[in-house]
Design an enzyme around this catalytic site. Sequence first.
Site, short mmCIF file in Angstrom:
data_model
loop_
_atom_site.label_atom_id
_atom_site.label_comp_id
_atom_site.label_asym_id
_atom_site.label_seq_id
_atom_site.Cartn_x
_atom_site.Cartn_y
_atom_site.Cartn_z
N GLY A 45 5.22 -7.08 3.03
CA GLY A 45 4.82 -8.56 2.75
C GLY A 45 3.13 -8.84 2.82
N SER A 112 3.31 -0.66 2.19
CA SER A 112 2.52 -1.66 1.65
C SER A 112 2.09 -2.41 2.95
CB SER A 112 3.73 -2.54 1.03
OG SER A 112 3.04 -3.77 0.15
N TRP A 113 2.20 -3.88 3.24
CA TRP A 113 1.50 -4.50 4.23
C TRP A 113 2.16 -3.71 5.42
CZ3 TRP A 113 -1.52 -7.26 6.85
CH2 TRP A 113 -1.14 -7.59 8.20
N ASP A 266 1.78 2.76 -8.77
CA ASP A 266 1.66 1.66 -8.32
C ASP A 266 0.87 0.66 -8.49
OD1 ASP A 266 1.81 -0.14 -5.92
OD2 ASP A 266 2.16 1.15 -4.49
N HIS A 294 5.60 0.92 -7.13
CA HIS A 294 5.23 0.63 -5.51
C HIS A 294 6.70 0.46 -4.72
CE1 HIS A 294 3.21 -1.53 -2.34
NE2 HIS A 294 4.07 -2.65 -2.35
#
Length: 316
Positions: A45, A112-113, A266, A294
């Site tokens: 996120g 990711s986050w 990605d 991704h």
Amino acid sequence: MPRGDLFPDIAPYETGLLPLSGGHVMYWEQVGNPRGQPALFLHGGPGAGAGAVHRRFFDPGHWRVVIFDQRGAGRSRPLGELRDNSTPHLVEDIEALRRSLGIERWLLFGGSWGSTLALAYAQAYPDRVTGCVLRGVFLGRPAEVEWFLTGLRRVFPDAWASFVEHLPPEERGDILGSYLRRLCDPDPLVHLPAARAWSQYEGSCSTLLPSPDTVASFAQDRTALGLARIEAHYFAHDLFLPEGGLLAHMHRVAHIPAEVVQGRYDMVCPPETAFDLVAAWPRARLTVVPDAGHSALEPGVRTALVSAVERFRRRG
């Protein structure tokens, strides 16, 4: 999308709610072996929340896996709450969860986050981390945020057009600010359509090949609102990262082993960032998946992630 190379579906053996500062309440769960090697799953996120499929990256006979929803996300409450919601808050939440569960040290797994938060926590509490498995690396640098907001139109002009056309023409000069105002509007007729537009844009750009299932999952109200509102909030505050960013503090984790998995194509978190991270991390090993974007659930990525976790299992 077939997921046969992940471990079988599994239910938690324990769930709980942990009161936090500012009126937040964290949902958490444990799966696998209660006496196993501890591992912590960190969702993306910010604001996306965790799901049942995330339990399946770990051999349940070996790992004691802790999964939680970050402030304002998923099953944590209040959903989409921005007050007292920053990276330092999340880092301290992780440490509070570790202490409450009586865990001494654990493996961090984040994409990711989730990779950003894993690095922030590891730099704050390096003695509590046995290793890191990171995917689709995001370091929260201004150029990375700008790429998400505008650069992606070079590769996904159709998805970007739908994203921007949610805003009236006179507001498109400040995409982030305009979205944030709508996402924070108390009226669901304002914030929910904005959340869906933001979240569907991200979902549309997250896989190498079009995946209607991925886009549909991003469009669900709970996912969309948490993801879009919290992500925009964090973007507007430079991800609440320390002076100089995460790369400036890599000396604190230089001794920690890491596995980094990166899709070659990605587009949400381009490979340059993963290469920059590994160049600054002596004990990091990089696996580039040649036919992936991704998403953690693309075939090559999920296989590489399971292999990375298994390598940590053999380390003991």
